[in-house]
Scaffold this motif. Sequence first.
Motif, PDB file in Angstrom:
ATOM      1  N   ILE A 141      17.516  10.421  -4.685  1.00 35.77           N
ATOM      2  CA  ILE A 141      16.360   9.580  -5.005  1.00 35.77           C
ATOM      3  C   ILE A 141      16.045   9.713  -6.496  1.00 35.77           C
ATOM      4  O   ILE A 141      16.026  10.822  -7.033  1.00 35.77           O
ATOM      5  N   ALA A 142      15.812   8.571  -7.170  1.00 30.19           N
ATOM      6  CA  ALA A 142      15.467   8.599  -8.591  1.00 30.19           C
ATOM      7  C   ALA A 142      14.128   9.307  -8.768  1.00 30.19           C
ATOM      8  O   ALA A 142      13.093   8.795  -8.316  1.00 30.19           O
ATOM      9  N   PRO A 143      14.094  10.467  -9.410  1.00 25.89           N
ATOM     10  CA  PRO A 143      12.864  11.253  -9.473  1.00 25.89           C
ATOM     11  C   PRO A 143      11.742  10.613 -10.272  1.00 25.89           C
ATOM     12  O   PRO A 143      10.575  10.677  -9.879  1.00 25.89           O
ATOM     13  N   GLU A 144      12.069   9.994 -11.410  1.00 23.37           N
ATOM     14  CA  GLU A 144      11.015   9.412 -12.236  1.00 23.37           C
ATOM     15  C   GLU A 144      10.249   8.345 -11.474  1.00 23.37           C
ATOM     16  O   GLU A 144       9.012   8.295 -11.489  1.00 23.37           O
ATOM     17  N   THR A 145      10.992   7.483 -10.781  1.00 22.72           N
ATOM     18  CA  THR A 145      10.367   6.401 -10.023  1.00 22.72           C
ATOM     19  C   THR A 145       9.535   6.945  -8.872  1.00 22.72           C
ATOM     20  O   THR A 145       8.387   6.540  -8.653  1.00 22.72           O
ATOM     21  N   ALA A 146      10.119   7.880  -8.109  1.00 26.75           N
ATOM     22  CA  ALA A 146       9.426   8.419  -6.945  1.00 26.75           C
ATOM     23  C   ALA A 146       8.152   9.166  -7.337  1.00 26.75           C
ATOM     24  O   ALA A 146       7.100   8.996  -6.712  1.00 26.75           O
ATOM     25  N   LEU A 147       8.233   9.989  -8.362  1.00 30.65           N
ATOM     26  CA  LEU A 147       7.057  10.749  -8.775  1.00 30.65           C
ATOM     27  C   LEU A 147       5.958   9.838  -9.304  1.00 30.65           C
ATOM     28  O   LEU A 147       4.767  10.079  -9.066  1.00 30.65           O
ATOM     29  N   ALA A 148       6.351   8.784 -10.003  1.00 32.23           N
ATOM     30  CA  ALA A 148       5.351   7.839 -10.510  1.00 32.23           C
ATOM     31  C   ALA A 148       4.691   7.078  -9.362  1.00 32.23           C
ATOM     32  O   ALA A 148       3.468   6.905  -9.335  1.00 32.23           O
ATOM     33  N   GLU A 149       5.485   6.630  -8.400  1.00 35.04           N
ATOM     34  CA  GLU A 149       4.931   5.891  -7.268  1.00 35.04           C
ATOM     35  C   GLU A 149       4.042   6.788  -6.403  1.00 35.04           C
ATOM     36  O   GLU A 149       3.049   6.320  -5.834  1.00 35.04           O
ATOM     37  N   ALA A 150       4.406   8.057  -6.329  1.00 35.33           N
ATOM     38  CA  ALA A 150       3.613   8.986  -5.522  1.00 35.33           C
ATOM     39  C   ALA A 150       2.208   9.157  -6.069  1.00 35.33           C
ATOM     40  O   ALA A 150       1.262   9.444  -5.315  1.00 35.33           O
ATOM     41  N   GLU A 151       2.038   8.959  -7.368  1.00 38.16           N
ATOM     42  CA  GLU A 151       0.750   9.162  -8.013  1.00 38.16           C
ATOM     43  C   GLU A 151      -0.061   7.877  -8.149  1.00 38.16           C
ATOM     44  O   GLU A 151      -1.108   7.867  -8.789  1.00 38.16           O
ATOM     45  N   THR A 152       0.405   6.792  -7.537  1.00 40.50           N
ATOM     46  CA  THR A 152      -0.370   5.555  -7.580  1.00 40.50           C
ATOM     47  C   THR A 152      -1.609   5.694  -6.693  1.00 40.50           C
ATOM     48  O   THR A 152      -1.643   6.485  -5.749  1.00 40.50           O
ATOM     49  N   GLU A 153      -2.619   4.908  -6.980  1.00 42.66           N
ATOM     50  CA  GLU A 153      -3.854   4.970  -6.200  1.00 42.66           C
ATOM     51  C   GLU A 153      -3.608   4.596  -4.739  1.00 42.66           C
ATOM     52  O   GLU A 153      -4.237   5.152  -3.836  1.00 42.66           O
ATOM     53  N   ALA A 154      -2.700   3.668  -4.512  1.00 41.75           N
ATOM     54  CA  ALA A 154      -2.413   3.257  -3.136  1.00 41.75           C
ATOM     55  C   ALA A 154      -1.838   4.415  -2.330  1.00 41.75           C
ATOM     56  O   ALA A 154      -2.206   4.625  -1.164  1.00 41.75           O
ATOM     57  N   ASN A 155      -0.934   5.170  -2.941  1.00 40.49           N
ATOM     58  CA  ASN A 155      -0.325   6.287  -2.222  1.00 40.49           C
ATOM     59  C   ASN A 155      -1.309   7.448  -2.060  1.00 40.49           C
ATOM     60  O   ASN A 155      -1.319   8.127  -1.034  1.00 40.49           O
ATOM     61  N   LYS A 156      -2.132   7.687  -3.075  1.00 44.11           N
ATOM     62  CA  LYS A 156      -3.159   8.720  -2.949  1.00 44.11           C
ATOM     63  C   LYS A 156      -4.115   8.389  -1.801  1.00 44.11           C
ATOM     64  O   LYS A 156      -4.518   9.281  -1.034  1.00 44.11           O
ATOM     65  N   ALA A 157      -4.465   7.112  -1.687  1.00 42.28           N
ATOM     66  CA  ALA A 157      -5.357   6.684  -0.613  1.00 42.28           C
ATOM     67  C   ALA A 157      -4.708   6.891   0.747  1.00 42.28           C
ATOM     68  O   ALA A 157      -5.378   7.225   1.728  1.00 42.28           O
ATOM     69  N   ARG A 158      -3.412   6.706   0.791  1.00 41.22           N
ATOM     70  CA  ARG A 158      -2.678   6.913   2.049  1.00 41.22           C
ATOM     71  C   ARG A 158      -2.785   8.369   2.505  1.00 41.22           C
ATOM     72  O   ARG A 158      -2.964   8.641   3.695  1.00 41.22           O
ATOM     73  N   LEU A 159      -2.684   9.285   1.563  1.00 40.01           N
ATOM     74  CA  LEU A 159      -2.823  10.700   1.911  1.00 40.01           C
ATOM     75  C   LEU A 159      -4.251  11.016   2.352  1.00 40.01           C
ATOM     76  O   LEU A 159      -4.466  11.777   3.303  1.00 40.01           O
ATOM     77  N   ARG A 160      -5.216  10.399   1.681  1.00 41.48           N
ATOM     78  CA  ARG A 160      -6.608  10.621   2.096  1.00 41.48           C
ATOM     79  C   ARG A 160      -6.844  10.119   3.521  1.00 41.48           C
ATOM     80  O   ARG A 160      -7.568  10.748   4.306  1.00 41.48           O
ATOM     81  N   ARG A 161      -6.227   9.012   3.866  1.00 39.21           N
ATOM     82  CA  ARG A 161      -6.371   8.490   5.229  1.00 39.21           C
ATOM     83  C   ARG A 161      -5.743   9.437   6.245  1.00 39.21           C
ATOM     84  O   ARG A 161      -6.268   9.619   7.353  1.00 39.21           O
ATOM     85  N   ALA A 162      -4.620  10.034   5.862  1.00 39.00           N
ATOM     86  CA  ALA A 162      -3.989  11.019   6.739  1.00 39.00           C
ATOM     87  C   ALA A 162      -4.909  12.210   6.950  1.00 39.00           C
ATOM     88  O   ALA A 162      -5.020  12.743   8.062  1.00 39.00           O
ATOM     89  N   GLU A 163      -5.582  12.619   5.869  1.00 40.77           N
ATOM     90  CA  GLU A 163      -6.536  13.725   5.967  1.00 40.77           C
ATOM     91  C   GLU A 163      -7.678  13.384   6.921  1.00 40.77           C
ATOM     92  O   GLU A 163      -8.082  14.208   7.761  1.00 40.77           O
ATOM     93  N   GLU A 164      -8.194  12.198   6.784  1.00 43.93           N
ATOM     94  CA  GLU A 164      -9.296  11.770   7.646  1.00 43.93           C
ATOM     95  C   GLU A 164      -8.852  11.717   9.108  1.00 43.93           C
ATOM     96  O   GLU A 164      -9.597  12.109  10.012  1.00 43.93           O
ATOM     97  N   GLU A 165      -7.632  11.260   9.327  1.00 48.58           N
ATOM     98  CA  GLU A 165      -7.118  11.200  10.698  1.00 48.58           C
ATOM     99  C   GLU A 165      -6.950  12.600  11.273  1.00 48.58           C
ATOM    100  O   GLU A 165      -7.312  12.854  12.433  1.00 48.58           O
TER     101      GLU A 165
END
Length: 209
Positions: A141-165
Amino acid sequence: MMPRPSLEFWYEFSSTYSYLSAMRIADAAENAGVTVVWRPFLLGPIFGAQGWNTSPFNLYPLKGRYMWRDMEREAARLRLPFCRPTPFPQNSLLAARVALLGIDKGWTPDFTRAVFAAEFGKGRNIGDPVVLAEILTAIGIAPETALAEAETEANKARLRRAEEEAQSRGFFGAPTFLAEDGEMFWGNDRLEQALAWAVERANRSKWPA
């Protein structure tokens, strides 16, 4: 053909016993005929809600001492390498975000196993983006792309939703296994029981009313 029963595998990258489960659940589930749904999440907010600022294994030294010895025994039994990481617990935030990113793309299981192997197999610091970049590269997996996408607001929100669940379902530790009927099993030593439950309930649903 009837779909296979599924089992949600909720795990935390800083969790010792999640390591043991992550390294064996794929084979165990395949042998049982169960599909694994990989669900990375964070225990920090759950512990924080109880007034804890670290792992209970640190808060209660006797429990922690037992856990480390138990991990040595279990890792040896499962023929897994084991190395106590420093610090413990590790900062697993970025790793969890990256793992979430890979769910839709199919590489979350490989990434998860590689992170756990680096952390508890080699004692590496998984809070270091360089370590995660090396892991991503190793699994193609291309690390630069993956790490950047992981830090997007959409992905952060996804983790927060997992926490809430996780909190809404009453989770208190990891690994936690959740069957399709909502039955919850906690701990690496409950993996086989969780798989058997998933199969039994799926077979029961096929019976005529």
